[in-house]
Design a protein around this motif. Sequence first.
Motif, mmCIF file in Angstrom:
data_model
loop_
_atom_site.group_PDB
_atom_site.id
_atom_site.type_symbol
_atom_site.label_atom_id
_atom_site.label_comp_id
_atom_site.label_asym_id
_atom_site.label_seq_id
_atom_site.Cartn_x
_atom_site.Cartn_y
_atom_site.Cartn_z
ATOM 1 N N ALA A 111 0.827 -1.214 0.000
ATOM 2 C CA ALA A 111 0.000 0.000 0.000
ATOM 3 C C ALA A 111 0.857 1.257 0.000
ATOM 4 O O ALA A 111 0.471 2.286 -0.578
ATOM 5 N N ASN A 112 2.026 1.197 0.625
ATOM 6 C CA ASN A 112 2.891 2.376 0.717
ATOM 7 C C ASN A 112 3.845 2.516 -0.466
ATOM 8 O O ASN A 112 4.503 3.553 -0.606
ATOM 9 N N ALA A 113 3.951 1.500 -1.297
ATOM 10 C CA ALA A 113 4.931 1.524 -2.386
ATOM 11 C C ALA A 113 4.489 2.464 -3.505
ATOM 12 O O ALA A 113 3.347 2.425 -3.955
ATOM 13 N N HIS A 114 5.424 3.293 -3.961
ATOM 14 C CA HIS A 114 5.177 4.189 -5.082
ATOM 15 C C HIS A 114 6.493 4.391 -5.832
ATOM 16 O O HIS A 114 7.547 3.916 -5.399
ATOM 17 N N PHE A 115 6.439 5.069 -6.952
ATOM 18 C CA PHE A 115 7.616 5.265 -7.792
ATOM 19 C C PHE A 115 8.348 6.534 -7.342
ATOM 20 O O PHE A 115 7.946 7.645 -7.685
ATOM 21 N N ARG A 116 9.407 6.330 -6.592
ATOM 22 C CA ARG A 116 10.139 7.446 -5.991
ATOM 23 C C ARG A 116 11.571 7.448 -6.516
ATOM 24 O O ARG A 116 12.335 6.497 -6.326
ATOM 25 N N PHE A 117 11.970 8.536 -7.172
ATOM 26 C CA PHE A 117 13.322 8.668 -7.700
ATOM 27 C C PHE A 117 14.279 9.202 -6.627
ATOM 28 O O PHE A 117 13.862 9.821 -5.647
ATOM 29 N N HIS A 118 15.572 8.961 -6.856
ATOM 30 C CA HIS A 118 16.592 9.656 -6.089
ATOM 31 C C HIS A 118 16.615 11.123 -6.526
ATOM 32 O O HIS A 118 15.910 11.520 -7.456
ATOM 33 N N GLN A 119 17.427 11.909 -5.861
ATOM 34 C CA GLN A 119 17.475 13.342 -6.133
ATOM 35 C C GLN A 119 17.832 13.616 -7.595
ATOM 36 O O GLN A 119 18.718 12.970 -8.168
ATOM 37 N N SER B 54 0.229 7.482 -2.601
ATOM 38 C CA SER B 54 -0.540 7.352 -3.841
ATOM 39 C C SER B 54 -0.923 5.917 -4.176
ATOM 40 O O SER B 54 -1.734 5.689 -5.063
ATOM 41 N N HIS B 55 -0.330 4.929 -3.479
ATOM 42 C CA HIS B 55 -0.509 3.518 -3.866
ATOM 43 C C HIS B 55 -0.054 3.300 -5.316
ATOM 44 O O HIS B 55 -0.615 2.508 -6.060
ATOM 45 N N GLY B 56 0.996 4.027 -5.708
ATOM 46 C CA GLY B 56 1.380 4.065 -7.114
ATOM 47 C C GLY B 56 1.692 2.716 -7.734
ATOM 48 O O GLY B 56 1.334 2.462 -8.892
ATOM 49 N N VAL B 57 2.369 1.826 -7.000
ATOM 50 C CA VAL B 57 2.714 0.521 -7.560
ATOM 51 C C VAL B 57 1.463 -0.326 -7.778
ATOM 52 O O VAL B 57 1.318 -0.996 -8.801
ATOM 53 N N ILE B 58 0.533 -0.277 -6.841
ATOM 54 C CA ILE B 58 -0.718 -1.034 -7.000
ATOM 55 C C ILE B 58 -1.531 -0.464 -8.166
ATOM 56 O O ILE B 58 -2.102 -1.218 -8.964
ATOM 57 N N LEU B 59 -1.584 0.862 -8.288
ATOM 58 C CA LEU B 59 -2.293 1.482 -9.407
ATOM 59 C C LEU B 59 -1.738 0.998 -10.740
ATOM 60 O O LEU B 59 -2.490 0.689 -11.672
#
Length: 355
Positions: A22-30, A160-165
Motif C-alpha cells: 500500500a505504501n509503495a510508489h515510484f520514488r526517484f533519487h534526487q 498514492s498507492h502508485g505501484v498497485i495502481l
Amino acid sequence: MATGLRKLLFGDVSHRFSCEWANAHFRFHQPCSDLAYALEAEKGGTRAILMAVQAHVIAYLLFVRNTRHTHLDRLRRVSGQEQGEALAAALADTLWAAAAGGGGGRRVVVCLAAAAHIVPRGDYEADSFTERIQLFEFSEKAAAQEFIFDHINCFKGEGSHGVILFLYSLLFSRTLERVQEDLDCTATPLLEFSFGNITCTQAVLSLLLTGRAGLHELDGSRESSSGAGDAGRQRGPVGYLCGGGGPVGWQASPGLRTPRLPVWLCSLAGRHGVLFGTDSRLLSDWKRERVFHLHFYSGRARAAHLTIDTHSHPWEEARSEGPSSPGKRRPLVEMAIRSKWTGASVSWNGTEPFF
C-alpha cells in the motif's frame, strides 16, 4: 471487477495488500545526482515491479529520448521534469505491450483513485482503495503516455498507492480474461505469500517484460497457441537474466537474454536489480562483446560499474559441481551475466560485490 482482481491476484477475495504494498510508489533519487535516473526500492515483494519499470526508464533515458550521446553522465543529469517524463514513458510502454493481442485492437487502461467508491458485497473485504478505482481507456500509446504524465503524482506521490495502481492498470490493459488465458485457465494466483511477504510470481514478471502472463514465457518453452512466435522468443526493448534461485539449468529464453537494447531485469535468488550498458550497439556487433562495461543497480543507494571480458575464462565450474558448491560460490550478478556470456570474467573495479 474488484472481485475479479482479487481472485486473479490472490486466489481469494478476502486477501488484501499488505502495508508494504500500500505504501509503495515510484520514488526517484534526487535529480541531477549520481542516481538521478534511479528509482528507490526497499526490500520486499514490490521491488520486482519497481525494477522492471526501472529497466524501461533507463532504456528510455539512454536510447529513446532525443539526445546525441549515450553515456552515464546523461543519466546523472536528469532533472525532476525528465524523471516524470521517463516514468510516464516506461509505464505507457509496458501497458501498451500488455494491451497487444486483443480482438478489437489495443486498448490501454490507466487506473486512478477517485473520491467515490463502490459498496462491497458478499465475501469481498474492502481495502478503502480498490473500491475507489476509476478506469481511463486509450487507443493510442501517445495519448496514454500524455495522460500518465499529466497525472504522474498519482503514481509517484507519497500515499498514492502508485505501484498497485500500475499493477491494476497492467491487468486491465491486458484484460482479466486474457490474463487468465495466459495462465492456461489455472487458478494459480499472480501473487504469493512467502514468509509473511507478498511476492510476484514468474507470471507477473512475464507480463511486465513480454506483455503476457504465461507461466513459461520467460524461458521460451511454451509455443503460442495462435501459431505466432512465442513472446519469450521475440526480442523486446529490455531483457531478462536469472542468476540463481530457479530450477537447476533454468535460464531465460534467447530473446530475453538478447534484447534490442542492453538493459536487463535480473532475478537474483528472489531479489531483483537492473543490469545495463550505455553502448546501443553492444548486442548488434559481436566485436563490441569482447571487453565491455555494464552497470548494476538494485534499488538501493549505490550502483556498481562492471567490466566484462568474454575472452578470459578464469572461472570454470566442474560439471559435477553446482554453483553453490564449497569454494564455487560467486556473486549472483556474475552468474546472471554468465548466463548470457558463458565463461566471461567480471571485474567490479574496486567495488565490493554486494549482490
